[in-house]
Design a protein around this motif. Sequence first.
Motif, PDB file in Angstrom:
ATOM      1  N   UNK A 198       0.807  -1.211   0.000  1.00  0.00           N
ATOM      2  CA  UNK A 198       0.000   0.000   0.000  1.00  0.00           C
ATOM      3  C   UNK A 198       0.846   1.270   0.000  1.00  0.00           C
ATOM      4  N   UNK A 199       2.066   1.209   0.549  1.00  0.00           N
ATOM      5  CA  UNK A 199       2.894   2.398   0.643  1.00  0.00           C
ATOM      6  C   UNK A 199       3.664   2.693  -0.629  1.00  0.00           C
ATOM      7  N   UNK A 200       4.251   1.670  -1.236  1.00  0.00           N
ATOM      8  CA  UNK A 200       5.090   1.901  -2.423  1.00  0.00           C
ATOM      9  C   UNK A 200       4.530   1.301  -3.700  1.00  0.00           C
ATOM     10  N   UNK A 201       3.438   0.533  -3.610  1.00  0.00           N
ATOM     11  CA  UNK A 201       2.810  -0.032  -4.791  1.00  0.00           C
ATOM     12  C   UNK A 201       3.523  -1.212  -5.414  1.00  0.00           C
ATOM     13  N   UNK A 202       4.561  -1.727  -4.759  1.00  0.00           N
ATOM     14  CA  UNK A 202       5.320  -2.827  -5.342  1.00  0.00           C
ATOM     15  C   UNK A 202       4.537  -4.134  -5.301  1.00  0.00           C
ATOM     16  N   UNK A 203       4.630  -4.894  -6.372  1.00  0.00           N
ATOM     17  CA  UNK A 203       3.962  -6.189  -6.469  1.00  0.00           C
ATOM     18  C   UNK A 203       4.706  -7.206  -5.610  1.00  0.00           C
ATOM     19  N   UNK A 204       3.963  -7.921  -4.744  1.00  0.00           N
ATOM     20  CA  UNK A 204       4.589  -8.907  -3.865  1.00  0.00           C
ATOM     21  C   UNK A 204       4.202 -10.334  -4.227  1.00  0.00           C
ATOM     22  N   UNK A 205       2.965 -10.563  -4.624  1.00  0.00           N
ATOM     23  CA  UNK A 205       2.493 -11.927  -4.896  1.00  0.00           C
ATOM     24  C   UNK A 205       1.556 -11.927  -6.086  1.00  0.00           C
ATOM     25  N   UNK A 206       1.693 -12.940  -6.937  1.00  0.00           N
ATOM     26  CA  UNK A 206       0.781 -13.165  -8.058  1.00  0.00           C
ATOM     27  C   UNK A 206       0.163 -14.557  -7.911  1.00  0.00           C
ATOM     28  N   UNK A 207      -1.105 -14.694  -8.226  1.00  0.00           N
ATOM     29  CA  UNK A 207      -1.776 -15.988  -8.133  1.00  0.00           C
ATOM     30  C   UNK A 207      -2.894 -16.038  -9.163  1.00  0.00           C
ATOM     31  N   UNK A 208      -3.148 -17.245  -9.680  1.00  0.00           N
ATOM     32  CA  UNK A 208      -4.258 -17.468 -10.611  1.00  0.00           C
ATOM     33  C   UNK A 208      -4.985 -18.735 -10.173  1.00  0.00           C
ATOM     34  N   UNK A 209      -5.742 -18.604  -9.100  1.00  0.00           N
ATOM     35  CA  UNK A 209      -6.460 -19.739  -8.540  1.00  0.00           C
ATOM     36  C   UNK A 209      -7.900 -19.789  -9.002  1.00  0.00           C
ATOM     37  N   UNK A 210      -8.387 -18.711  -9.545  1.00  0.00           N
ATOM     38  CA  UNK A 210      -9.746 -18.684 -10.101  1.00  0.00           C
ATOM     39  C   UNK A 210      -9.678 -18.871 -11.615  1.00  0.00           C
ATOM     40  N   UNK A 211     -10.738 -19.410 -12.164  1.00  0.00           N
ATOM     41  CA  UNK A 211     -10.810 -19.623 -13.610  1.00  0.00           C
ATOM     42  C   UNK A 211     -11.853 -18.732 -14.256  1.00  0.00           C
ATOM     43  N   UNK A 212     -12.254 -17.710 -13.563  1.00  0.00           N
ATOM     44  CA  UNK A 212     -13.194 -16.728 -14.086  1.00  0.00           C
ATOM     45  C   UNK A 212     -12.993 -15.409 -13.380  1.00  0.00           C
ATOM     46  N   UNK A 213     -13.780 -14.435 -13.735  1.00  0.00           N
ATOM     47  CA  UNK A 213     -13.647 -13.083 -13.204  1.00  0.00           C
ATOM     48  C   UNK A 213     -13.736 -13.070 -11.681  1.00  0.00           C
ATOM     49  N   UNK A 214     -12.776 -12.400 -11.032  1.00  0.00           N
ATOM     50  CA  UNK A 214     -12.816 -12.216  -9.587  1.00  0.00           C
ATOM     51  C   UNK A 214     -13.839 -11.127  -9.287  1.00  0.00           C
ATOM     52  N   UNK A 215     -14.785 -11.430  -8.395  1.00  0.00           N
ATOM     53  CA  UNK A 215     -15.889 -10.502  -8.141  1.00  0.00           C
ATOM     54  C   UNK A 215     -15.782  -9.767  -6.819  1.00  0.00           C
ATOM     55  N   UNK A 216     -15.129 -10.383  -5.814  1.00  0.00           N
ATOM     56  CA  UNK A 216     -15.148  -9.742  -4.506  1.00  0.00           C
ATOM     57  C   UNK A 216     -14.013 -10.253  -3.631  1.00  0.00           C
ATOM     58  N   UNK A 217     -13.508  -9.364  -2.754  1.00  0.00           N
ATOM     59  CA  UNK A 217     -12.563  -9.729  -1.698  1.00  0.00           C
ATOM     60  C   UNK A 217     -13.194  -9.396  -0.348  1.00  0.00           C
ATOM     61  N   UNK A 255      -8.068 -22.849   2.001  1.00  0.00           N
ATOM     62  CA  UNK A 255      -9.266 -23.626   1.671  1.00  0.00           C
ATOM     63  C   UNK A 255      -9.785 -23.189   0.308  1.00  0.00           C
ATOM     64  N   UNK A 256     -10.407 -24.129  -0.349  1.00  0.00           N
ATOM     65  CA  UNK A 256     -11.072 -23.853  -1.626  1.00  0.00           C
ATOM     66  C   UNK A 256     -12.458 -24.493  -1.560  1.00  0.00           C
ATOM     67  N   UNK A 257     -13.493 -23.676  -1.762  1.00  0.00           N
ATOM     68  CA  UNK A 257     -14.865 -24.149  -1.620  1.00  0.00           C
ATOM     69  C   UNK A 257     -15.592 -23.944  -2.942  1.00  0.00           C
ATOM     70  N   UNK A 258     -16.159 -25.009  -3.444  1.00  0.00           N
ATOM     71  CA  UNK A 258     -16.904 -24.955  -4.702  1.00  0.00           C
ATOM     72  C   UNK A 258     -18.390 -24.842  -4.380  1.00  0.00           C
ATOM     73  N   UNK A 259     -18.981 -23.720  -4.773  1.00  0.00           N
ATOM     74  CA  UNK A 259     -20.399 -23.489  -4.490  1.00  0.00           C
ATOM     75  C   UNK A 259     -21.295 -23.746  -5.691  1.00  0.00           C
TER      76      UNK A 259
END
Length: 752
Positions: free
Chosen positions: A45-64, A93-97
Amino acid sequence: MAMKRHLTLTLREWQHHPITALGYCPPRREFLLGFEDGAIRWCDLENGKLSTCATEHHGMVTHFLYWPQPRLVLSSSIDGTLVVWTSGATILDRIQLGRPIFSISINVQRHMLVCGFKGQLIVFPLDERKVSGHVIDRAKGSSNHSHTDIVSQISCQDHHIYTTGYDKKLMVFDSYLNHDKQVLRVVHCNPRAHTAGITHLLIVRDSESTRILTGSFDKTVGVWSQDAQLIYRITHFTGIITGLCYVPSVGTVWIASTNALPTLYDPRAGEIVSDFVDTFQDAAEGLALQRLLCPPEASHVVGINRQHQVFIWKYNCMGCVTILAGTHPIECLSYTAKIPLLLFSGHSNGMVQKWERNHLSTFLYSNESVHTSDMRPERCDPWIRKRAQQPSVRPGILRANTPSRRTSTPRRRANTPGKRPNTACTLVTQQSVRQTQRKGAMFTRSLFVEDLDILVMSAEDGDIYIWEFDDSITGSDSNHTDNQDKNKCLLPRGSISETPPPEHEKDTAINKREAGLICKKLLCGHSQTVSGLALVGLESGYGTVYLLSGGWDCRLCLWDLGSCTLKDTFSNSEEDRWSEAKEVACEGSILDLAYSPERRLFAYSSSDGQVYIRHFGQVSSEMTLVGVLQGHEADVTAILWHSRRDAWISGSEDGTIRIWDGNSSQCHRILNTKGAVTCLCIDQVNGSIIAGVHDTIRVYDAESLLQVQTNLGHKDCVQSVIHIPELKQYASASWDCTIRLWNAYNCPPPKP
């Protein structure tokens, strides 16, 4: 106190897909970006540097969603999965709804997760220990089908659940247990809260009330009570509402819409305050933020737009709290502490503005303007009487213009007239007076006299204007209330009183101040710009209020403000006969005046680089010279008496502030301001020295004399600074046509 642009990030090199979700992880102090292709990026949040990348979803991310107790982050997607992340950005955890998830929220009191789908709302009991195999107990989930389209937003407040959807509905739910299942019960349903789908939902809660805000495709924002009853709509937007967030550090709601800058809304006052806050006043048009996020644990706001840009604003405690915009350069500023608290500004075009603060908002001020050309004041002119006593001087209203005794003259705006004329004298006719009044004289100094309830303003034309509240509008008698009753309306130092005064005081003080200003008298004792004013109040024991005035004509005048008469004019005892030199108080123009009630001394600074100290007396013969403060290398633009330090404080164009011992008149400290000092003020609470240095406000601690605060924001020279202890703020007036209010320096308590 303001939100200032902190960072701007361009993400084209990271991701070509649109950003569809924003989130925040407090333990890592990182914000999360969710993309259309299912990717997630964690950034500092302070410097904007990227720390982690992940692609665990297979569709559009809608909410955090952040779950505080176990310190977990949840992400949802249209692929129907709910991914649970630890604070270390690893998957727990990964939950399939089984169906697209559009919104999620946690109800802490009911200990359950609420998920929004298309036409359905489902609640799941939370299971931190994963007894059921996941962090939620899917077997005990309960659904509700009151919505008929996508549930776009969910927010929980106490035991209630608020939801909005693309079906235009605003709904309030409660829950109850039925066979170990949490069943949702509809408390309220507004089937047409908007005329189009609702995109955003925000709950703003403070100590006094709770407000619900909804944004929609219909380009409006609805403001609702806690029980979802419509209070009013904000309809001035030109595009779809794309973002809502509440910024607790400044107490405003940011509203983003397409093709426009964000709008700032004060939920307490129920007013748009964008014009009073400088966060976006210098921003380029068309910022067009698509999403907004303000983590309650952080003092930042994160926004994104369609151009793959991320903007981060950060809270600045030294930023401008409120900006009051005028149309002409502002030369002087004063205020009255009586209820209601009012500010008075004098402008370069002869206009006076009265600013009144909205008691519900820290940002809003209403203002009234009056111009000197609209007034026909009574002229209190001592020149006829005084000159008639001198046989060697032509009778009439004669203004003596003393040539400058130095090559330099006081600093002026490049486009402002007012240089000293070369002629020895000028006959002021009634026609020239009327012309001056029509044009409007530039004001130079302003003082509000609490003892008499009048505003005193000096001007470039050599006159002193006496302003009063227009009693004819309110019908009040100006002589009905004596000084003791008036002083009862004074606010206590350091706070704003929320308790109204007694009715008889309110009628004579508050209602009177709701009227406009009227200039009733002119004090005409100077021939050139009056650049210094000092009050000798009733506390000095003289039985009346005196005003000392000085100006470019090098004269000192003493006025009795009770009767608006000239008490006396300083004259040199060395001169036997009257001449222009007899009334000259120093070798240069008088630029400022100050009075010391403890010592009954007054000081005036001069363009000759010196400060002169004299005894105060009711007649000229008592104004004997005590000492001369020498050391500045340029015009001394400001002089003050510091009671706590028992010292004189002077500021100069040579870029220094000097502290002079009140007993020996020796300079024992020099502060380098890195710029010409234009004005000075003393903090009435902690004694700090406040200096206007070109376009910057610098604050120096009273004891250590170290610079402890810097206020930036003005775009031109600061002409006046005052301290308003009732608001715990400083106010500054500038040639950039604005008044800005800043948080006052909060001196830390002494160490035990």
